[in-house]
Write a protein that holds these residues in place. Structure first.
Motif, PDB file in Angstrom:
ATOM      1  N   LEU A 156       0.857  -1.185   0.000  1.00  0.00           N
ATOM      2  CA  LEU A 156       0.000   0.000   0.000  1.00  0.00           C
ATOM      3  C   LEU A 156       0.888   1.227   0.000  1.00  0.00           C
ATOM      4  CD1 LEU A 156      -2.507  -0.811   2.901  1.00  0.00           C
ATOM      5  CD2 LEU A 156      -2.991  -0.901   0.460  1.00  0.00           C
ATOM      6  N   VAL A 157       0.462   2.243  -0.701  1.00  0.00           N
ATOM      7  CA  VAL A 157       1.077   3.565  -0.605  1.00  0.00           C
ATOM      8  C   VAL A 157      -0.048   4.488  -0.173  1.00  0.00           C
ATOM      9  CG1 VAL A 157       2.276   5.422  -1.809  1.00  0.00           C
ATOM     10  CG2 VAL A 157       2.729   3.032  -2.440  1.00  0.00           C
ATOM     11  N   VAL A 158       0.072   5.025   1.030  1.00  0.00           N
ATOM     12  CA  VAL A 158      -0.972   5.871   1.603  1.00  0.00           C
ATOM     13  C   VAL A 158      -0.450   7.300   1.686  1.00  0.00           C
ATOM     14  CG1 VAL A 158      -2.486   6.264   3.581  1.00  0.00           C
ATOM     15  CG2 VAL A 158      -1.824   3.929   2.949  1.00  0.00           C
ATOM     16  N   ILE A 178      10.557   3.110  -4.081  1.00  0.00           N
ATOM     17  CA  ILE A 178      10.259   4.400  -3.456  1.00  0.00           C
ATOM     18  C   ILE A 178      10.021   5.446  -4.532  1.00  0.00           C
ATOM     19  CG2 ILE A 178      11.223   6.257  -2.020  1.00  0.00           C
ATOM     20  CD1 ILE A 178      12.727   3.958  -0.494  1.00  0.00           C
ATOM     21  N   ASP A 179      10.868   5.457  -5.552  1.00  0.00           N
ATOM     22  CA  ASP A 179      10.709   6.414  -6.655  1.00  0.00           C
ATOM     23  C   ASP A 179       9.377   6.203  -7.370  1.00  0.00           C
ATOM     24  OD1 ASP A 179      13.211   7.422  -6.018  1.00  0.00           O
ATOM     25  OD2 ASP A 179      14.244   6.342  -7.632  1.00  0.00           O
ATOM     26  N   GLU A 180       9.004   4.950  -7.584  1.00  0.00           N
ATOM     27  CA  GLU A 180       7.737   4.648  -8.255  1.00  0.00           C
ATOM     28  C   GLU A 180       6.555   5.096  -7.402  1.00  0.00           C
ATOM     29  OE1 GLU A 180       5.412   3.560 -11.377  1.00  0.00           O
ATOM     30  OE2 GLU A 180       7.600   3.589 -11.357  1.00  0.00           O
ATOM     31  N   ALA A 181       6.613   4.835  -6.108  1.00  0.00           N
ATOM     32  CA  ALA A 181       5.533   5.262  -5.208  1.00  0.00           C
ATOM     33  C   ALA A 181       5.428   6.776  -5.177  1.00  0.00           C
ATOM     34  CB  ALA A 181       5.782   4.726  -3.798  1.00  0.00           C
ATOM     35  N   ALA A 182       6.564   7.449  -5.214  1.00  0.00           N
ATOM     36  CA  ALA A 182       6.578   8.911  -5.145  1.00  0.00           C
ATOM     37  C   ALA A 182       5.897   9.551  -6.352  1.00  0.00           C
ATOM     38  CB  ALA A 182       8.015   9.414  -5.023  1.00  0.00           C
ATOM     39  N   LYS A 183       5.877   8.855  -7.482  1.00  0.00           N
ATOM     40  CA  LYS A 183       5.213   9.392  -8.670  1.00  0.00           C
ATOM     41  C   LYS A 183       3.725   9.629  -8.420  1.00  0.00           C
ATOM     42  CE  LYS A 183       8.250   7.211 -12.076  1.00  0.00           C
ATOM     43  NZ  LYS A 183       8.307   6.176 -13.130  1.00  0.00           N
ATOM     44  N   ALA A 184       3.143   8.840  -7.533  1.00  0.00           N
ATOM     45  CA  ALA A 184       1.709   8.960  -7.249  1.00  0.00           C
ATOM     46  C   ALA A 184       1.396  10.069  -6.250  1.00  0.00           C
ATOM     47  CB  ALA A 184       1.177   7.636  -6.704  1.00  0.00           C
ATOM     48  N   LEU A 185       2.419  10.640  -5.628  1.00  0.00           N
ATOM     49  CA  LEU A 185       2.219  11.633  -4.577  1.00  0.00           C
ATOM     50  C   LEU A 185       2.169  13.052  -5.122  1.00  0.00           C
ATOM     51  CD1 LEU A 185       4.751  10.318  -1.919  1.00  0.00           C
ATOM     52  CD2 LEU A 185       2.317   9.756  -2.158  1.00  0.00           C
ATOM     53  N   GLU A 186       1.352  13.861  -4.482  1.00  0.00           N
ATOM     54  CA  GLU A 186       1.324  15.287  -4.781  1.00  0.00           C
ATOM     55  C   GLU A 186       2.478  15.958  -4.051  1.00  0.00           C
ATOM     56  OE1 GLU A 186      -0.744  17.038  -6.780  1.00  0.00           O
ATOM     57  OE2 GLU A 186      -1.649  15.142  -7.392  1.00  0.00           O
ATOM     58  N   PRO A 187       3.082  16.990  -4.641  1.00  0.00           N
ATOM     59  CA  PRO A 187       4.104  17.743  -3.914  1.00  0.00           C
ATOM     60  C   PRO A 187       3.510  18.313  -2.621  1.00  0.00           C
ATOM     61  CG  PRO A 187       4.140  18.304  -6.245  1.00  0.00           C
ATOM     62  CD  PRO A 187       2.908  17.461  -6.013  1.00  0.00           C
TER      63      PRO A 187
END
Length: 147
Positions: A14-16, A88-97
């Protein structure tokens, strides 16, 4: 398959995202309960922050409730090494700044005996997936509206 993995349940991640870096820790007691009841086993738990410029950094486990105790001490050392920088880099793509996230890799221990029995019988997993709750609600609403 190695005997070591014969009794392993399905592994999920999960990426929350926590918009505005607001981690309250509200879900932690439920996560601890799932672990304590043997339903899941935490393999990795990482926290990251995506800054306004898009850079991603690790975040230390913290006292989210402000009571002076480390809320995530029970998960300290939960690091199998399976999650790498590319994950981590892949999960970060889904995150808003300007947000933070928890990246959780866990074993579904409740399913281990079932999965082991299937493997012993020669079965193999050929597909898996999840239906997001909003998609389920939308599909149920559409079905209800058509009747």
């Amino acid at each position: 398959m190695s005997d070591e993995f014969e009794e392993v349940g399905p592994i999920d991640y999960l990426v929350v995202e926590f918009p505005g870096n607001r981690m309250t820790g509200e879900g932690l007691p439920i996560l601890v309960d799932l672990v304590d009841r043997g339903l899941i086993r935490i393999l990795d738990l990482l926290f990251v922050r995506k800054d306004d410029d898009g850079s991603v950094t690790g975040v230390e486990m913290a006292d989210f409730t402000g009571d002076g105790e480390l809320d995530l001490a029970v998960f300290e050392g939960a690091s199998s090494g399976l999650l790498g920088q590319d994950d981590i880099d892949e999960a970060a793509k889904a995150l808003e700044p300007g947000s933070s996230a928890a990246i959780l890799l866990y074993e579904n221990r409740w399913a281990a005996p079932f999965a082991a029995a299937l493997r012993r019988g020669g079965a193999r997993m050929v597909a898996s997936g999840r239906i997001p709750v909003p998609a389920l609600v939308a599909a149920l609403d559409a079905t209800e509206a058509s009747h």
